[in-house]
Design a protein around this motif. Structure first.
Motif, PDB file in Angstrom:
ATOM      1  N   LEU A 264       0.831  -1.205   0.000  1.00 26.35           N
ATOM      2  CA  LEU A 264       0.000   0.000   0.000  1.00 26.35           C
ATOM      3  C   LEU A 264       0.867   1.256   0.000  1.00 26.35           C
ATOM      4  O   LEU A 264       0.539   2.247  -0.668  1.00 26.35           O
ATOM      5  CB  LEU A 264      -0.929  -0.015   1.211  1.00 26.35           C
ATOM      6  N   ARG A 265       1.972   1.215   0.732  1.00 26.95           N
ATOM      7  CA  ARG A 265       2.868   2.379   0.746  1.00 26.95           C
ATOM      8  C   ARG A 265       3.535   2.570  -0.607  1.00 26.95           C
ATOM      9  O   ARG A 265       3.624   3.687  -1.123  1.00 26.95           O
ATOM     10  CB  ARG A 265       3.923   2.215   1.849  1.00 26.95           C
ATOM     11  N   ARG A 266       4.040   1.489  -1.196  1.00 26.28           N
ATOM     12  CA  ARG A 266       4.754   1.588  -2.470  1.00 26.28           C
ATOM     13  C   ARG A 266       3.828   2.018  -3.603  1.00 26.28           C
ATOM     14  O   ARG A 266       4.270   2.657  -4.568  1.00 26.28           O
ATOM     15  CB  ARG A 266       5.390   0.241  -2.818  1.00 26.28           C
ATOM     16  N   SER A 267       2.560   1.665  -3.503  1.00 30.43           N
ATOM     17  CA  SER A 267       1.608   1.998  -4.569  1.00 30.43           C
ATOM     18  C   SER A 267       0.952   3.357  -4.377  1.00 30.43           C
ATOM     19  O   SER A 267       0.128   3.774  -5.200  1.00 30.43           O
ATOM     20  CB  SER A 267       0.521   0.923  -4.645  1.00 30.43           C
ATOM     21  N   GLY A 268       1.281   4.059  -3.276  1.00 25.75           N
ATOM     22  CA  GLY A 268       0.680   5.360  -3.023  1.00 25.75           C
ATOM     23  C   GLY A 268      -0.722   5.296  -2.461  1.00 25.75           C
ATOM     24  O   GLY A 268      -1.458   6.287  -2.517  1.00 25.75           O
ATOM     25  N   LEU A 269      -1.112   4.138  -1.923  1.00 24.20           N
ATOM     26  CA  LEU A 269      -2.465   3.971  -1.383  1.00 24.20           C
ATOM     27  C   LEU A 269      -2.492   3.937   0.143  1.00 24.20           C
ATOM     28  O   LEU A 269      -3.544   3.680   0.730  1.00 24.20           O
ATOM     29  CB  LEU A 269      -3.095   2.672  -1.926  1.00 24.20           C
ATOM     30  N   ALA A 270      -1.358   4.201   0.782  1.00 20.53           N
ATOM     31  CA  ALA A 270      -1.316   4.129   2.246  1.00 20.53           C
ATOM     32  C   ALA A 270      -2.227   5.164   2.901  1.00 20.53           C
ATOM     33  O   ALA A 270      -2.654   4.987   4.043  1.00 20.53           O
ATOM     34  CB  ALA A 270       0.122   4.301   2.739  1.00 20.53           C
ATOM     35  N   HIS A 271      -2.529   6.243   2.183  1.00 13.61           N
ATOM     36  CA  HIS A 271      -3.399   7.270   2.764  1.00 13.61           C
ATOM     37  C   HIS A 271      -4.792   6.722   3.053  1.00 13.61           C
ATOM     38  O   HIS A 271      -5.531   7.277   3.871  1.00 13.61           O
ATOM     39  CB  HIS A 271      -3.495   8.467   1.821  1.00 13.61           C
ATOM     40  N   LEU A 272      -5.173   5.618   2.394  1.00 16.84           N
ATOM     41  CA  LEU A 272      -6.480   5.025   2.648  1.00 16.84           C
ATOM     42  C   LEU A 272      -6.571   4.416   4.034  1.00 16.84           C
ATOM     43  O   LEU A 272      -7.668   4.213   4.557  1.00 16.84           O
ATOM     44  CB  LEU A 272      -6.783   3.946   1.596  1.00 16.84           C
ATOM     45  N   LEU A 273      -5.420   4.124   4.660  1.00 14.94           N
ATOM     46  CA  LEU A 273      -5.412   3.501   5.983  1.00 14.94           C
ATOM     47  C   LEU A 273      -5.535   4.518   7.100  1.00 14.94           C
ATOM     48  O   LEU A 273      -5.878   4.167   8.221  1.00 14.94           O
ATOM     49  CB  LEU A 273      -4.118   2.695   6.175  1.00 14.94           C
ATOM     50  N   SER A 274      -5.215   5.765   6.813  1.00 18.66           N
ATOM     51  CA  SER A 274      -5.295   6.816   7.818  1.00 18.66           C
ATOM     52  C   SER A 274      -6.636   7.521   7.686  1.00 18.66           C
ATOM     53  O   SER A 274      -6.945   8.085   6.633  1.00 18.66           O
ATOM     54  CB  SER A 274      -4.148   7.815   7.641  1.00 18.66           C
ATOM     55  N   VAL A 275      -7.430   7.458   8.737  1.00 22.26           N
ATOM     56  CA  VAL A 275      -8.752   8.084   8.690  1.00 22.26           C
ATOM     57  C   VAL A 275      -8.556   9.587   8.608  1.00 22.26           C
ATOM     58  O   VAL A 275      -8.138  10.233   9.567  1.00 22.26           O
ATOM     59  CB  VAL A 275      -9.584   7.708   9.929  1.00 22.26           C
ATOM     60  N   SER A 276      -8.830  10.140   7.429  1.00 24.03           N
ATOM     61  CA  SER A 276      -8.597  11.572   7.224  1.00 24.03           C
ATOM     62  C   SER A 276      -9.656  12.113   6.288  1.00 24.03           C
ATOM     63  O   SER A 276     -10.834  11.755   6.393  1.00 24.03           O
ATOM     64  CB  SER A 276      -7.179  11.799   6.686  1.00 24.03           C
TER      65      SER A 276
END
Length: 536
Positions: A264-276
């Motif tokens: 998720l981090r390498r693909s640029g999708l890690a922001h989906l894990l942080s409730v924001s």
């Protein structure tokens, strides 16, 4: 900002220039033309003072920044003859001084004892928080230690799941042996600085606990709504997909495996894990739509009450509740504040999303948590939002993507183009920040997000919410199945983007950056004889 801005920053009539020639007149005219944008500089100047505190090594220089800012403010008012330029300069000096003083006060306020060296000790105290991490077979405990134990007031201890005693809940008094160490500094220059984060969090030591763990007094019998929801979600969706599902509802990411988290981090999708912003926006939008449609079913209500205002109020209450449910982390609080401001603007009939709204949100966060400025979360979230709002404030871009009478094919292509352009602009804005903090950045994030964001917003989160609702009557299984398939597709997208050739850009530490680190210094009674200060 209109006439209010003119009143705040100076009179509309241009004063006599204080500079030779017509330089003063030109500056005043330029500031007059830009008066609606001057508010945007308030968080910038406040942030400059905060950065100065982190960059400079000691109290003498921090005091110099504060006094220098005040001196600039006084000199500007004395020399500038109350023109707009003088007022702007005075506000800039005051805000820089305020930023430096604010973060200094914050650092002193949270100052707490820190463990001097690694040691195996007996930890006795009260459990403040329990964070299950099933993907690592660990449970993380935050313990407020007993007075007189000789330990920092707050420590974090990891326990193996097999060593976790039955019936341990927040509020319980425990005793266990643990190997503790001071919060770790950056592994390499420019890497993540957990030591700084722990200081502002009041955390004095971290380590590993050993069995047996003795419960000296039971805690609260109820494990809490957040813990119960997390366990329920993970019981309906297994593995990392269940971990992502729980993260979307409660912010708990402990069940996501390291392999999937790295993808998720390498693909640029890690922001989906942080409730924001994405998650709060989806919750607010769904609440407004649902409340508005339900109230509109009654003609009597529709004719007598302002239903959009009522729906906006209900969405605001839901946003606050969702923020509290997910642990009220700084990104979530920041997004909640922005959502409340948008809802307030809608209720007042004002333009809802502007750069001034973004600046006001940044100002609120910096006033409450000035140290957040130095973290990647603040920088990346506000950089992304600023880039999106600035993009769509452009008349040309709005003209490209505004709705119009056309066939579904053109409408679909226009929507895909809008998503692609937005993702590209966000990636351009975030890549330098990611490279600075993490020394790596995914190159296919824009493409991955085109599929992942609609999938999460319109499939996973709605069906997950429906599953939670219908579980009350035992009918949630079909909704959970759809949500699980969406989550597995999301993981497939992440792994595909992460494993593509050239998916990751790597960069060493930025050259010329100040090598800031914590060092143990004697600070007397301020923090029990052992505290930390910045040193270059």
């Amino acid at each position: 900002m209109g006439t209010g801005a003119a009143r705040a920053w100076g009179p509309a009539r241009l004063p006599l220039p204080a500079w030779p020639g017509d330089v003063g007149v030109r500056i005043e005219r330029w500031l007059e033309a830009e008066r609606g944008q001057l508010f945007l500089w308030i968080p910038v100047m406040l942030g400059a003072g905060i950065v100065a505190w982190f960059a400079l090594p000691d109290a003498a220089r921090w005091g110099a920044v504060i006094l220098g800012g005040l001196a600039i403010a006084v000199a500007a008012l004395a020399v500038g003859r109350s023109g707009r330029a003088a007022r702007a300069m005075a506000w800039a000096g005051l805000l820089v001084a305020l930023g430096c003083a604010l973060v200094w006060w914050r650092a002193e306020r949270v100052a707490a004892p820190v463990l001097a060296r690694p040691a195996v000790v007996q930890v006795t105290g009260t459990v403040k928080r329990i964070e299950p991490m099933p993907a690592r077979q660990l449970v993380r405990l935050r313990i407020a230690t007993d007075a007189g134990s000789g330990l920092p007031g707050l420590v974090r201890v990891n326990l193996a799941v097999k060593d976790m005693p039955e019936g341990l809940t927040p509020g319980a008094q425990v005793r266990a042996r643990a190997r503790l160490m001071p919060p770790a500094p950056p592994a390499v220059p420019g890497a993540y600085d957990f030591e700084r984060v722990a200081w502002f969090d009041g955390l004095g030591a971290t380590g590993r606990g050993f069995a047996p763990v003795e419960i000296r007094a039971p805690g609260r019998p109820d494990s809490g709504l957040r813990a119960r929801l997390t366990a329920h979600v993970q019981s309906r969706v297994e593995g990392s997909a269940g971990g992502i599902a729980a993260a979307l509802v409660t912010g708990d990411r402990g069940a996501i495996s390291e392999e999937d988290a790295e993808a998720l981090r390498r693909s640029g999708l890690a922001h989906l894990l942080s409730v924001s912003g994405l998650h709060v926006t989806a919750v607010v939008g769904a609440t407004m739509l649902l409340v508005l449609r339900l109230l509109a079913l009654s003609p009597w209500l529709a004719l007598r009450w302002p239903l959009p205002v009522i729906a906006a109020g209900a969405a605001g209450v839901t946003a606050v509740g969702y923020t509290l449910l997910t642990g009220a982390e700084v990104p979530t609080v920041r997004s909640c504040i922005a959502a409340l401001m948008v809802l307030a603007a809608m209720m007042l009939g004002r333009q809802a999303i502007t750069l001034r709204l973004v600046a006001f949100g940044a100002l609120v966060v910096l006033l409450l948590w000035p140290e957040a400025l130095m973290g990647p979360s603040f920088q990346m979230s506000f950089a992304a939002v600023t880039a999106i709002v600035a993009l769509y404030e452009s008349q040309r871009v709005r003209g490209w993507f505004e709705r119009r009478e056309e066939g579904w094919g053109r409408r679909l292509a226009r929507g895909i183009g809008s998503l692609l352009l937005t993702g590209l602009v966000v990636e351009i804005a975030l890549t330098p920040i990611a490279l600075y903090h993490f020394h790596k950045s995914g190159l296919y994030g824009a493409l991955a997000n085109i599929a992942a964001i609609p999938l999460t917003t319109f499939v996973v989160m709605p069906f997950e919410a429906a599953g939670l609702v219908f579980d009350a009557v035992g009918l949630g299984a079909p909704f959970w199945w759809v949500a699980e398939q969406g989550l597995r597709l999301l993981l497939w997208i992440a792994h595909t983007a992460a494993n593509a050739p050239g998916a990751l850009a790597m960069l060493p530490a930025m050259p010329g950056e100040p090598m800031l680190r914590w060092s143990q210094v004697d600070c007397g009674s301020r923090c029990g004889g052992h505290g930390r200060d910045w040193r270059v």
